[in-house]
Scaffold this motif. Structure first.
Motif, short mmCIF file in Angstrom:
data_model
loop_
_atom_site.label_atom_id
_atom_site.label_comp_id
_atom_site.label_asym_id
_atom_site.label_seq_id
_atom_site.Cartn_x
_atom_site.Cartn_y
_atom_site.Cartn_z
N ILE A 110 -14.41 45.43 -7.12
CA ILE A 110 -13.05 44.86 -7.18
C ILE A 110 -12.99 43.79 -8.27
N SER A 111 -13.72 44.01 -9.34
CA SER A 111 -13.85 42.99 -10.39
C SER A 111 -12.53 42.66 -11.06
N GLU A 112 -11.56 43.59 -11.01
CA GLU A 112 -10.27 43.32 -11.66
C GLU A 112 -9.38 42.41 -10.81
N VAL A 113 -9.78 42.15 -9.57
CA VAL A 113 -8.97 41.34 -8.66
C VAL A 113 -9.22 39.86 -8.90
N GLU A 114 -8.14 39.08 -8.95
CA GLU A 114 -8.22 37.62 -8.94
C GLU A 114 -7.76 37.12 -7.58
N THR A 115 -8.35 36.03 -7.12
CA THR A 115 -8.01 35.49 -5.81
C THR A 115 -7.34 34.13 -5.95
N ILE A 116 -6.15 34.03 -5.39
CA ILE A 116 -5.48 32.74 -5.27
C ILE A 116 -5.74 32.23 -3.86
N ARG A 117 -6.40 31.10 -3.76
CA ARG A 117 -6.70 30.50 -2.46
C ARG A 117 -5.82 29.27 -2.26
N ILE A 118 -5.09 29.26 -1.16
CA ILE A 118 -4.21 28.14 -0.85
C ILE A 118 -4.57 27.60 0.53
N ASP A 119 -5.05 26.35 0.59
CA ASP A 119 -5.29 25.67 1.86
C ASP A 119 -4.03 24.88 2.21
N ALA A 120 -3.51 25.08 3.43
CA ALA A 120 -2.23 24.46 3.74
C ALA A 120 -2.01 24.35 5.25
N LYS A 121 -0.94 23.61 5.61
CA LYS A 121 -0.45 23.54 6.98
C LYS A 121 0.93 24.20 7.06
N ASN A 122 1.35 24.49 8.29
CA ASN A 122 2.65 25.13 8.55
C ASN A 122 2.68 26.58 8.08
N ILE A 123 1.54 27.27 8.17
CA ILE A 123 1.49 28.68 7.79
C ILE A 123 2.09 29.51 8.93
N ASN A 124 2.90 30.50 8.59
CA ASN A 124 3.39 31.42 9.61
C ASN A 124 3.39 32.85 9.08
N GLN A 125 3.48 33.81 10.00
CA GLN A 125 3.34 35.21 9.64
C GLN A 125 4.51 35.69 8.77
N ASP A 126 5.68 35.12 8.96
CA ASP A 126 6.82 35.54 8.15
C ASP A 126 6.59 35.21 6.68
N LEU A 127 5.97 34.04 6.42
CA LEU A 127 5.63 33.68 5.04
C LEU A 127 4.67 34.71 4.45
N ILE A 128 3.68 35.12 5.23
CA ILE A 128 2.70 36.09 4.73
C ILE A 128 3.40 37.39 4.33
N LYS A 129 4.35 37.84 5.15
CA LYS A 129 5.08 39.07 4.83
C LYS A 129 5.89 38.91 3.55
N ARG A 130 6.48 37.73 3.35
CA ARG A 130 7.25 37.49 2.12
C ARG A 130 6.34 37.45 0.90
N ALA B 193 -1.15 24.98 12.56
CA ALA B 193 -0.98 26.15 11.69
C ALA B 193 -1.65 25.92 10.35
N ARG B 194 -2.84 25.27 10.42
CA ARG B 194 -3.61 24.97 9.21
C ARG B 194 -4.60 26.09 8.95
N GLY B 195 -4.71 26.50 7.69
CA GLY B 195 -5.64 27.56 7.36
C GLY B 195 -5.67 27.82 5.87
N THR B 196 -6.22 28.97 5.52
CA THR B 196 -6.36 29.38 4.13
C THR B 196 -5.66 30.71 3.91
N ILE B 197 -4.80 30.73 2.89
CA ILE B 197 -4.14 31.97 2.47
C ILE B 197 -4.87 32.49 1.24
N ARG B 198 -5.27 33.74 1.27
CA ARG B 198 -5.92 34.36 0.11
C ARG B 198 -5.02 35.46 -0.41
N ILE B 199 -4.62 35.35 -1.67
CA ILE B 199 -3.73 36.31 -2.30
C ILE B 199 -4.50 37.06 -3.38
N HIS B 200 -4.51 38.38 -3.30
CA HIS B 200 -5.16 39.20 -4.32
C HIS B 200 -4.12 39.67 -5.34
#
Length: 356
Positions: free
Chosen positions: A263-283, A303-310
């Protein structure tokens, strides 16, 4: 013989019966299940059987002297697979061989070849809180006909030499994890099966233990190690090859470098944050250029965690993701990082979800 471990369609199923919203495990080799079934049968109360496949047609090989990792989330089948290979439970179908000995046809010979080291959650029953660390080890040393020198060596390697004469009841969870590892290190067998042995141990201690496993057991003594973990950094530092498991199945197996390269062509955006919800993930998943989004919660209350976006282009995706998260969802961002993929990203790419 090239392979220390071979599996052939290895499968283990468990049966759960539900009765009036109560579940109990129905093991085919558990005598207690007979009396439970008899009670429900005679009382005229019905039950609904459910079948859970913990290990599902697993086929893989481990070469002699290799240190291989089983990487996957909790519930992926790693511990069950290790217990099957250690002959602690029987397979529902299929089989495996340990240095040529079949675990179904020759279990007594197969058991002689392996040393099973349990994790913190499952290994506590091995330890007596009334005894000191040394006394616990001496108990097992007597069973295995080992010497006092073997006990001293295990205490030193596990970092317990200074507290050897203290009762286990006074130990923290990290010290208990060290004591269980010490029990496993008492005897040297050709094959070690290890179920998250460094879980609960401080980072420096875990690093020293991994160094011992790799340099002494594998390189010096030629011992084969199959070790379960869900720690990505541990897997990348320690294993010659990694077997990724999910829902009882092997979904990938290769060297760490080859898995990440896939998966070498993939870049990862990592966001550590609070107030994460599933609706945001879908958007976020609907933003142009986003391939996958996964979330790992560290504190559900905040609702603190890490979002990883490929993505293949973080310059295009990152501004849109930040703008959406802050303006519409009041996301409290604490940290943002752009990174190259690691094993966590390989797992996300294969399954669509995070390891932890």
């Amino acid at each position: 013989m090239e392979y220390a471990i071979e599996t052939f369609n290895l499968t283990r199923e468990f049966h759960v019966r539900r009765w009036r919203n109560v579940s109990f495990w129905d093991f085919p080799d558990n005598p207690g299940s007979f009396f439970q079934r008899l009670f429900y049968s005679l009382s005229g109360r019905g039950s609904t059987p459910l079948r859970i496949t913990a290990v599902d047609n697993v086929n893989f090989t481990v070469r002699r002297g290799e240190i291989m990792g089983l990487l996957g989330p909790n519930g992926s089948g790693k511990s069950t697979l290790l217990k099957l290979l250690a002959c602690l439970i029987l397979p529902s179908k299929g089989t495996a061989s340990i240095l040529g000995y079949d675990i179904v046809k020759e279990p007594s010979r197969a058991i002689e070849q392996v040393n099973f080291v349990p994790g913190l959650l499952t290994g506590g029953i091995w330890i007596s809180n009334r005894l000191s660390a040394r006394q616990n080890l001496e108990h097992y040393a007597n069973l295995f006909r080992l010497s006092r020198a073997d006990v001293d060596r295990a205490l030193e390697l596990s970092g317990l030499a200074d507290r050897a004469d203290e009762r286990a009841a006074t130990f923290s969870s990290g010290m208990i994890a060290r004591l269980m590892l010490a029990i496993g290190l008492l005897r040297n067998t050709p094959v070690f099966l290890m179920d998250e042995p460094t879980a609960g141990i401080d980072p420096q201690g875990a690093k020293e233990i991994r160094q011992y496993l790799k340099d002494h057991l594998c390189k010096r003594l030629g011992i084969t190690i199959l070790m379960a973990t869900h720690n990505v950094s541990e897997a990348q530092d320690l294993f010659d090859r990694v077997c990724i498991m999910n829902k009882g199945r092997i979904i990938a197996i290769d060297t760490v470098q080859n898995l990440i390269r896939s998966i070498s062509e993939v870049e990862t955006i990592r966001i550590d944050a609070k107030n994460i919800n599933q609706d945001l993930i879908k958007r976020l998943e609907r933003i142009d250029g986003v391939d996958r989004v996964a979330i790992m919660f560290q504190d559900p209350q905040e609702a603190r965690g890490t979002i990883r976006i490929h993505t293949k282009d973080h310059r295009e995706v990152l501004p849109r993701a930040i703008d959406l998260s802050i303006k519409e969802y009041d996301l409290k961002i604490e940290f943002v990082e752009i990174s190259q993929p690691d094993l966590e990203d390989v797992f996300i790419n294969l399954t669509g979800s995070a390891l932890e």
